[in-house]
Write an enzyme that holds these catalytic residues in place. Sequence first.
Site, mmCIF file in Angstrom:
data_model
loop_
_atom_site.group_PDB
_atom_site.id
_atom_site.type_symbol
_atom_site.label_atom_id
_atom_site.label_comp_id
_atom_site.label_asym_id
_atom_site.label_seq_id
_atom_site.Cartn_x
_atom_site.Cartn_y
_atom_site.Cartn_z
ATOM 1 N N SER A 167 0.826 -1.213 0.000
ATOM 2 C CA SER A 167 0.000 0.000 0.000
ATOM 3 C C SER A 167 0.855 1.256 0.000
ATOM 4 C CB SER A 167 -0.938 -0.002 1.213
ATOM 5 O OG SER A 167 -1.818 -1.110 1.165
ATOM 6 N N ASP A 168 1.980 1.211 0.687
ATOM 7 C CA ASP A 168 2.897 2.351 0.724
ATOM 8 C C ASP A 168 3.506 2.640 -0.637
ATOM 9 O OD1 ASP A 168 2.878 3.505 3.220
ATOM 10 O OD2 ASP A 168 4.403 2.193 4.054
#
Length: 383
Positions: A167-168
Amino acid sequence: MSGALDGVRVLDFTQHVNGPLGTMLLADFGADVIKVEPPEGDTMRTSGDTFIEGESAYFLSVNRNKRSIALDLRSEAGRQTAHALASQVDVVVENFRPGVAERLGIGYEALQALNPRLIYCSSSAFGREGADSARPGMDPVVQAMSGLMQLTGEANGAPLKTGAAFSDVITPMLWTLGVMAALYARVGTGRGQRVELSMLDASIFAMVPREAYFFATGEAPQRLGNSHWEMVPYNTYRTSDGRHLMVLANTDKFWREFAEAVEAHALLADTRLATKRGRIEHRAIVDEGLGAAFAAKPLSYWNERLAQAGAMFAPVRTFSEVFGDERIQRDLVAELDHRVAGKIKVIRNPIRLSDTPATLRRPPPVLGEHTEEILAEFASRGA
């Protein structure tokens, strides 16, 4: 050689990974990225347990090609300086929780009033609206919330996060596209605009095409470890020397060629496995037969044999093997001279542009390294 974003100035209020990674990508293509840090620095400067001469390896990995200025946005002087900078840049990026930028005096409305041409990008964990908007969130929390973790893991095991910060990473990959679109739109309109992307929305979007199965059936895809719910074989298998191979065959033709290459004669003779549907229905038979075949020979044998057969496969490589690869060393690994850490290795920008390529111009900055330089530069521009 000029960069694709030469002349674009970016004021970067971001910390952690979602934020700094995106502004680093912009900087790689020539944007002048000014990293605004609090007096104590980006929290990534003290994160993790790996440091090089006191410098965080995490921070060094996502902050090259930037200049650092230390500002206390909680003070009136700090806010005034931030406003002076924002009035002269093209892009502002922040990844605070919703409401924090406004409390610090650097929200969209405040800065857009100073600079109508400003592209203002916000990226938070859960977005600006909704019941979860004020919640803190980092990569594993977002992976859980997005449903990604329910897809990852063994069939009878617990949900797992991905091995890297999914997600980062996917979020800045997408919001940088939004910034590029807004910059292009400004050429015609003369106006800036707000760009928003939450880590949650980016993660859900990046699960395509898994959502198609849910929309069509109303059921979530099951966790299958390294297998695939509608493709067999599609799995990892252990070799006689304890290594693993990832292999797949997405058509009946590839299946026959693959099975012949591994001398899985019993599987080839089984008429139930002749079609894609048959192999899915008899997944256990395929996996058991291939598992036995691969277990009989070492990885080096299968590497050579499967490559000759044109099969879709890859050894599960270690980091030593990945970064020892001559092509990876040449195209993706670079060395920079850092003021404190000395020589550090970084991953190059993987996007190839023929005329305006990404470049490595600056090592990651020391906290506040360019404060005086930036203030003098912007003062002269504003005079």
